[in-house]
Every structure is written in C-alpha cells, then in structure tokens.
Enzyme design. Structure first.
Site, PDB file in Angstrom:
ATOM      1  N   TYR A  12     -27.457   8.224  -2.426  1.00 35.91           N
ATOM      2  CA  TYR A  12     -26.290   7.999  -3.280  1.00 35.91           C
ATOM      3  C   TYR A  12     -26.646   7.074  -4.448  1.00 35.91           C
ATOM      4  CZ  TYR A  12     -21.549   6.361  -4.474  1.00 35.91           C
ATOM      5  OH  TYR A  12     -20.382   6.024  -5.128  1.00 35.91           O
ATOM      6  N   LYS A  41     -26.327   7.831  -8.529  1.00 31.02           N
ATOM      7  CA  LYS A  41     -25.467   7.068  -9.433  1.00 31.02           C
ATOM      8  C   LYS A  41     -26.268   6.363 -10.526  1.00 31.02           C
ATOM      9  CE  LYS A  41     -21.501   8.143  -7.668  1.00 31.02           C
ATOM     10  NZ  LYS A  41     -20.521   8.947  -8.425  1.00 31.02           N
ATOM     11  N   ASP A  70     -16.042  23.824  -4.957  1.00 29.11           N
ATOM     12  CA  ASP A  70     -17.217  23.127  -4.444  1.00 29.11           C
ATOM     13  C   ASP A  70     -18.172  22.970  -5.626  1.00 29.11           C
ATOM     14  OD1 ASP A  70     -19.534  22.218  -3.298  1.00 29.11           O
ATOM     15  OD2 ASP A  70     -19.553  23.673  -1.664  1.00 29.11           O
TER      16      ASP A  70
END
Length: 267
Positions: free
Chosen positions: A163, A167, A70
């Site tokens: 997200y 990025k 993880d």
C-alpha cells in the site's frame, strides 16, 4: 438550485470512486450537499445502491447515480467514463478514492496481491485521468483529485509495504500529471489522510488500539471522513483554481516530526 443560493457545485458533475462507504462516502455526501450531481462508482454494488437511495430525495434537482465498477482493469475504467459521459454529458471533478490495502506482512505478499494493490490504487488513477481528460477539455478544464495517504509518502506501517509503495507512486503522479495537464486547464491535487475512523480501520486492530492511536495524535482524536471531504471540497472549489500538483495532509498533526517526542513526554 444554483451557486447563487449557496451551492457552489450546482450544475457540476462529480465522480467519486470507492464512494459507497468510509472516506469515499463522506466525500460523495459533501459534494452532494454542495449541490453537485454525484456519480458513485464502487465494487460493492449493494453499498453503491444503498448510498444512492439515501442521497436521492424526491423533487431534488440533483441527479445522483451509482455504478458497479471494479477499477482493477483498464477496460472497466474506460467503460465507466464512457457511461458517465452518456448519462451526464460532462464531468467536472474526478475523485479517485477507491483503494485496496489488505494488511499483509511483507514476506506474505503475493504477486496477485501486489498487482491488485497497484492496479486499484495507482494504475486506475492513470487510466481514469486519461479517459476523463477529453471530457475536461470539451468544457475548458476540470479537477482531478485523489485520496493518497500519509502511509508511503511520509510514514510506514508494518504490513502495508504494498500500500505504501502504491501511495508514494500516487504522489509522484500528482506532480507529474499536474505539469502536463496544466495547459489544458486541468488541476491535479490530492489529500493525504492520517488515521480516519472508517470500517477499514477494523483491519488494523480492536477498539483499544484505536484509542491508543487517537491518544498519539496531537489533536487528540481520530479523523472523520468529513475532515477529508472538507479538503477535497476546497481543492475542487474556485478558491483553489491556482493550486495544482499539491497534497494536503489531514492527520491531526500525527506526522509532524515532533509529534512522537511530544507524545512520549506526555505519557
């Protein structure tokens, strides 16, 4: 097996995070096919073991391994790289592909969701690169590759603000780390996928939506994991030894400024 027999990554060790399924699996399989020993790290231990069973063949000189990891914590990453060093004694290519991106409206993003998104997608890239750098230095250089996205650096989609932010940060890291690590013989590059046909696309809608998305892509189809893997192979190859701080967009032309107008005109 050797590079002389047409396997350019023979003798090389490649770590692929999130490599048990989707784009990551495509990347892992591509490097394995080119002779590399591939270490797949994935939070889904069963999927990682399934990949290992499918990739390993009797009497194969390649040595593939699967790791349950993880990547949301610094300690887990340090332990992973230490285990790679213990098992292989080297690392030639680091591919950070693991990502976390639950489709969530902006107003519903919670601190734990944002923190995990940034931890897996962005912070892990810092810690993986930092931990791998001494291994690269020992052998005179290495390659850091990351699966970025067109979402964030180039376009935005509803429900993916967390997200997109991660990025965009990834692309900033690629440029800055490339400058700092160049004197050590380490290149840092990324690939920005567009819409790729993976199980994760199920999060975005049904088959009808996928068909509409494919119809809006200038090349007329969704991408495949192999399309991303091909770009990764290039960036890890000897032919890309003078390329650093860059990203390659692999999206079928979808983010070209003219794409939306051309799609509308064709309807």
């Amino acid at each position: 097996m050797s590079a002389a027999l047409g396997l350019p990554f023979a003798g090389k060790v490649v770590l692929v995070t999130g490599g048990a399924q989707g784009i990551g699996r495509g990347i892992a399989e591509a490097f394995a096919a080119q002779g590399a020993s591939v270490a797949v790290a994935d939070i889904d231990a069963n999927a990682a073991r399934a990949w290992l069973a499918s990739a390993s063949r009797p009497h194969d000189v390649q040595t593939h391994r699967a790791y349950d990891a993880d990547l949301a914590t610094h300690g887990a990453i340090v332990r992973l790289i230490a285990q790679i060093e213990a098992d292989y004694g080297r690392l030639d290519v680091l591919v950070h592909n693991a990502a976390y991106f639950p489709l969530t409206p902006f107003a519903q993003i919670t601190p734990p969701l944002l923190e995990r998104t940034l931890a897996v997608n962005l912070s892990a890239l810092f810690w993986l690169t930092q931990a791998a750098t001494p291994l690269f230095v020992k052998q005179g250089g290495g390659r850091v590759l990351v699966t970025s996205s067109v979402t964030g650096p180039r376009v935005a989609y509803p429900g993916l603000a967390h997200y997109a932010a991660s990025k965009a940060g990834v692309n900033g890291f690629i440029r800055a780390a490339a400058l700092e690590l160049a004197p050590l013989g380490i290149t840092v590059n990324g690939v920005e996928p567009g819409m790729i046909r993976t199980p994760a696309m199920d999060n975005l809608g049904d088959a009808a939506l996928s068909a509409r998305i494919a119809g809006a892509v200038p090349l007329g189809r969704l991408g495949e994991p192999a399309d991303i893997a091909a770009a990764m192979l290039y960036l890890a190859s000897a032919g890309a030894s003078y390329v650093t701080g860059q990203t390659i967009v692999v999206d079928g032309g979808a983010t070209l400024p003219e794409a939306s107008a051309a799609f509308a005109a064709s309807r």
